[in-house]
Design a protein around this motif. Structure first.
Motif, mmCIF file in Angstrom:
data_model
loop_
_atom_site.group_PDB
_atom_site.id
_atom_site.type_symbol
_atom_site.label_atom_id
_atom_site.label_comp_id
_atom_site.label_asym_id
_atom_site.label_seq_id
_atom_site.Cartn_x
_atom_site.Cartn_y
_atom_site.Cartn_z
ATOM 1 N N ASP A 16 0.830 -1.209 0.000
ATOM 2 C CA ASP A 16 0.000 0.000 0.000
ATOM 3 C C ASP A 16 0.863 1.258 0.000
ATOM 4 N N TYR A 17 1.945 1.257 0.770
ATOM 5 C CA TYR A 17 2.841 2.419 0.800
ATOM 6 C C TYR A 17 3.440 2.660 -0.586
ATOM 7 N N LEU A 18 3.933 1.613 -1.221
ATOM 8 C CA LEU A 18 4.548 1.766 -2.545
ATOM 9 C C LEU A 18 3.524 2.198 -3.586
ATOM 10 N N ALA A 19 2.302 1.675 -3.482
ATOM 11 C CA ALA A 19 1.265 2.058 -4.436
ATOM 12 C C ALA A 19 0.889 3.530 -4.303
ATOM 13 N N ARG A 20 0.976 4.087 -3.085
ATOM 14 C CA ARG A 20 0.641 5.495 -2.866
ATOM 15 C C ARG A 20 1.761 6.434 -3.304
ATOM 16 N N HIS A 21 2.991 6.036 -3.082
ATOM 17 C CA HIS A 21 4.113 6.958 -3.247
ATOM 18 C C HIS A 21 4.984 6.666 -4.472
ATOM 19 N N HIS A 22 4.790 5.517 -5.107
ATOM 20 C CA HIS A 22 5.590 5.144 -6.270
ATOM 21 C C HIS A 22 4.683 4.499 -7.306
ATOM 22 N N HIS A 23 5.261 3.860 -8.304
ATOM 23 C CA HIS A 23 4.469 3.208 -9.343
ATOM 24 C C HIS A 23 4.855 1.738 -9.403
ATOM 25 N N ILE A 24 3.871 0.865 -9.163
ATOM 26 C CA ILE A 24 4.114 -0.577 -9.191
ATOM 27 C C ILE A 24 3.784 -1.096 -10.589
ATOM 28 N N LEU A 25 4.792 -1.608 -11.265
ATOM 29 C CA LEU A 25 4.617 -2.113 -12.632
ATOM 30 C C LEU A 25 3.860 -3.430 -12.669
ATOM 31 N N GLN A 69 14.286 -2.271 -20.386
ATOM 32 C CA GLN A 69 13.321 -1.760 -21.359
ATOM 33 C C GLN A 69 12.105 -1.091 -20.736
ATOM 34 N N GLU A 70 11.760 -1.398 -19.498
ATOM 35 C CA GLU A 70 10.513 -0.904 -18.922
ATOM 36 C C GLU A 70 10.719 0.055 -17.762
ATOM 37 N N GLY A 71 11.940 0.480 -17.555
ATOM 38 C CA GLY A 71 12.209 1.535 -16.577
ATOM 39 C C GLY A 71 12.159 1.120 -15.133
ATOM 40 N N CYS A 72 12.140 -0.179 -14.840
ATOM 41 C CA CYS A 72 12.105 -0.617 -13.447
ATOM 42 C C CYS A 72 13.390 -0.194 -12.735
ATOM 43 N N GLU A 73 13.229 0.300 -11.511
ATOM 44 C CA GLU A 73 14.378 0.716 -10.705
ATOM 45 C C GLU A 73 14.601 -0.166 -9.487
ATOM 46 N N LEU A 74 13.577 -0.986 -9.127
ATOM 47 C CA LEU A 74 13.703 -1.777 -7.904
ATOM 48 C C LEU A 74 12.738 -2.956 -7.938
ATOM 49 N N SER A 92 22.259 -2.794 -13.541
ATOM 50 C CA SER A 92 21.195 -1.897 -13.088
ATOM 51 C C SER A 92 20.255 -2.561 -12.088
ATOM 52 N N PHE A 93 20.387 -3.888 -11.872
ATOM 53 C CA PHE A 93 19.448 -4.582 -10.986
ATOM 54 C C PHE A 93 19.637 -4.152 -9.538
ATOM 55 N N ARG A 94 18.502 -3.853 -8.897
ATOM 56 C CA ARG A 94 18.454 -3.663 -7.458
ATOM 57 C C ARG A 94 17.211 -4.352 -6.921
ATOM 58 N N GLY A 95 17.392 -5.093 -5.848
ATOM 59 C CA GLY A 95 16.263 -5.758 -5.210
ATOM 60 C C GLY A 95 16.396 -5.704 -3.703
ATOM 61 N N ILE A 96 15.261 -5.524 -3.017
ATOM 62 C CA ILE A 96 15.209 -5.546 -1.553
ATOM 63 C C ILE A 96 14.278 -6.668 -1.134
#
Length: 278
Positions: A16-25, A69-74, A92-96
């Motif tokens: 919910d936090y990520l959906a409010r403050h960022h964009h979930i692909l 290709q799709e601009g994912c950052e995390l 460029s891969f980053r994962g938490i």
């Protein structure tokens, strides 16, 4: 920030936090009948927001396309049941990953249940970098959660989720700084395996307190045989009145079950035959 989310309802507060403050692909999730937290709520949220939902395994090629290709950052991973296939040389891969234990202690699919089995006084939640080795990346943040007698495993998962929501906000407020401060986990600790079946199983020789103790630790992993068929226990109350018969079915999902000093009032869900442990 563009993010791909992997997980179930356990850390719904993070979704919910990520959906409010960022964009979930996209959301990648799974279903497991023995889990108290499934994927119902997070899938409902994702579909309401128009976020694609995937149950299939992700491939290394798909991982690479998200980042190139799709601009994912995390990639954000929170209670996901599969190891991500990381492509070779993708700088460029980053994962938490978010894990409900104080790593390096508590690598497990069942970290809270296993902590309660071991009668640990404290557990917690860890966020760490995703690496090819399960639950082994550098630690980005960590919080303790006490295990006290009035809490059951669901309480502790929810407290871990509240901590994770705060940790996530702090990390993403300065991701570059948090990433550079990542701390190696150090000593390799044993993997906590699924609790032995006898620890999860109700029988007529148990007292009410013993049955409540099993359900406190394992919740819907708790199992019982009723009329020759195994069931997960999704709810348990107790009563002191003796039960003349061993079991008494009141509804499709509701049974009375004799205990050594009274009875248990069970809500249950059948275990598919292919999932019954030997």
């Amino acid at each position: 920030m563009e993010i791909v989310y992997f997980g179930s309802d356990v850390f719904l507060s993070c979704f919910d936090y990520l959906a409010r403050h960022h964009h979930i692909l996209a959301l990648y999730t799974y279903h497991n009948d023995e889990d108290y937290f499934t994927e119902f709520a997070i899938v409902r949220r994702a579909r309401a927001l128009g976020i694609p939902v995937h149950y299939e395994n992700i491939t290394p090629e798909r991982v690479a396309r998200y980042f190139t290709q799709e601009g994912c950052e995390l990639f954000f991973v929170a209670e996901y049941n599969r190891i991500l296939p990381l492509p070779e040389g993708l700088e460029s891969f980053r994962g938490i990953n978010t894990h409900s234990s104080l790593l390096p202690r508590g690598r497990s699919y069942y970290p809270i249940e296993a902590a309660m089995e071991r009668e640990l006084p404290v557990t917690g939640v860890t966020m760490h970098k995703v690496t090819a080795r399960l639950d082994a990346g550098e630690i980005l943040a960590q919080r303790e959660v006490p295990v006290t007698p009035e809490l059951d495993s669901v309480d502790i998962y929810l407290r871990c989720a509240a901590c994770a929501r705060e940790m996530l906000a702090e990390i993403l407020a300065d991701l570059e700084g948090a990433w550079s401060r990542g701390a190696p986990q150090g000593e390799s600790m044993p993997y906590w395996r699924r609790p032995a079946r006898h620890l999860l199983t109700l029988d007529h020789g148990l007292t009410r307190a013993q049955a409540e103790g099993i359900f406190r630790a394992y919740n819907s992993m708790t199992q019982v045989a009723l009329d020759g068929r195994w069931h997960y226990v999704t709810g348990l109350l107790t009563g002191s009145a003796p039960l003349p018969a061993g079991t008494w079915q009141l509804a499709e999902d509701r049974w009375l079950y004799r205990a050594a000093d009274g009875h248990l009032r069970l809500h249950v869900h059948p275990i598919p035959p292919e999932e019954v442990a030997p």
